[in-house]
Scaffold this motif. Structure first.
Motif, short mmCIF file in Angstrom:
data_model
loop_
_atom_site.label_atom_id
_atom_site.label_comp_id
_atom_site.label_asym_id
_atom_site.label_seq_id
_atom_site.Cartn_x
_atom_site.Cartn_y
_atom_site.Cartn_z
N GLY A 110 -7.57 15.85 26.38
CA GLY A 110 -7.96 16.56 25.27
C GLY A 110 -7.48 15.54 24.21
N GLY A 111 -7.11 14.32 24.49
CA GLY A 111 -6.59 13.43 23.29
C GLY A 111 -5.28 13.61 22.87
N GLN A 112 -4.41 14.38 23.34
CA GLN A 112 -2.91 14.23 23.14
C GLN A 112 -2.45 13.43 23.48
OE1 GLN A 112 -0.88 18.00 24.61
NE2 GLN A 112 0.59 17.74 23.04
N VAL A 113 -1.82 12.58 22.42
CA VAL A 113 -0.95 11.54 22.79
C VAL A 113 0.69 11.72 22.86
CG1 VAL A 113 -0.25 9.24 21.95
CG2 VAL A 113 -2.50 9.79 21.81
N VAL A 114 1.03 12.43 21.85
CA VAL A 114 2.47 12.92 21.74
C VAL A 114 2.48 14.45 22.36
CG1 VAL A 114 4.47 13.45 20.39
CG2 VAL A 114 2.85 11.57 19.70
N HIS A 115 3.33 14.42 23.51
CA HIS A 115 3.27 15.77 24.45
C HIS A 115 4.48 16.55 23.91
CE1 HIS A 115 0.11 14.47 26.79
NE2 HIS A 115 0.65 13.18 26.82
N HIS A 116 4.29 16.77 22.72
CA HIS A 116 5.12 18.07 21.93
C HIS A 116 4.07 18.70 21.04
CE1 HIS A 116 9.24 19.38 19.90
NE2 HIS A 116 8.25 19.82 19.25
N LEU A 117 3.91 20.03 21.46
CA LEU A 117 2.98 20.83 20.63
C LEU A 117 3.03 20.56 18.94
CD1 LEU A 117 0.99 23.42 20.24
CD2 LEU A 117 3.01 24.72 19.77
N HIS A 118 1.79 20.34 18.67
CA HIS A 118 1.66 20.04 17.04
C HIS A 118 0.36 20.40 16.58
CE1 HIS A 118 0.74 16.47 19.19
NE2 HIS A 118 -0.14 16.02 18.17
N PHE A 119 0.36 21.08 15.24
CA PHE A 119 -1.08 21.25 14.60
C PHE A 119 -1.31 20.34 13.76
CE2 PHE A 119 -0.26 26.01 15.05
CZ PHE A 119 -0.77 25.93 16.66
N HIS A 120 -2.54 19.45 13.84
CA HIS A 120 -2.85 18.55 12.54
C HIS A 120 -3.55 19.39 11.63
CE1 HIS A 120 -2.88 14.83 15.21
NE2 HIS A 120 -2.70 15.69 16.19
N LEU A 121 -2.87 19.26 10.32
CA LEU A 121 -3.84 19.87 9.13
C LEU A 121 -4.26 18.72 8.22
CD1 LEU A 121 -4.27 22.22 7.12
CD2 LEU A 121 -1.90 21.96 6.07
N LEU A 122 -5.93 18.71 8.23
CA LEU A 122 -6.36 17.54 7.63
C LEU A 122 -7.30 18.46 6.41
CD1 LEU A 122 -7.74 16.54 10.98
CD2 LEU A 122 -6.48 14.96 9.88
N GLY A 123 -7.26 17.41 5.42
CA GLY A 123 -8.09 17.87 4.34
C GLY A 123 -8.04 16.88 2.92
N GLY A 124 -8.53 17.22 1.97
CA GLY A 124 -8.44 16.41 0.86
C GLY A 124 -9.79 15.53 0.72
#
Ligand code: AMP
Length: 114
Positions: free
Chosen positions: A90-104
């Protein structure tokens, strides 16, 4: 904790912190894909969303409240994208749960899955 995010949580490597409490840390992505690109992570070592257990659900809910708060603070509450990559496939590189918040900046309505 063996991931780069574990090192950030332990203070072994620096980050641009935007939120912290006893359970959750949020910081700026080192390679931003949008004018606002934040990562929201639990301090508990959870590899990915698929690994989240019933007992972790209050923590995930709290992470979502942190997302709302940060969206407000960073002026993107009216338009942002929240995503998590799950597993290497799924494209995960860092295997520690994280949410990307993108905007602007205006985000396309379709997902680019490339
Ligand atoms: P993912 O592909 O979902 O695992 O995303 C990992 C994200 O972590 C990428 O967007 C990276 O740019 C970001 N990243 C990796 N190392 C760091 C770091 N030391 N500080 C901040 N962000 C990082």
């Amino acid at each position: 904790m063996s991931t780069v995010f574990g090192k950030i949580i332990r203070g072994e490597i620096p980050c641009e912190k935007v939120f912290e409490n006893e359970r959750i840390l949020a910081f700026k992505d080192i390679a931003p894909k949008a004018p606002v690109h934040l990562l929201i992570i639990p301090k508990k070592e959870i590899p990915n969303l698929q690994s989240v257990s019933t007992e972790d659900m209050p923590l995930v809910t709290e992470m979502l409240f942190v997302v709302q708060q940060l969206a407000q603070e960073f002026g993107i509450a009216g338009g942002y994208r929240l995503l998590t990559n799950n597993g290497a496939g799924g494209g995960q590189v860092v295997h520690h749960l994280h949410f990307h918040l993108l905007g602007g900046s205006p985000l396309k309505s379709h997902l680019d899955l490339g």
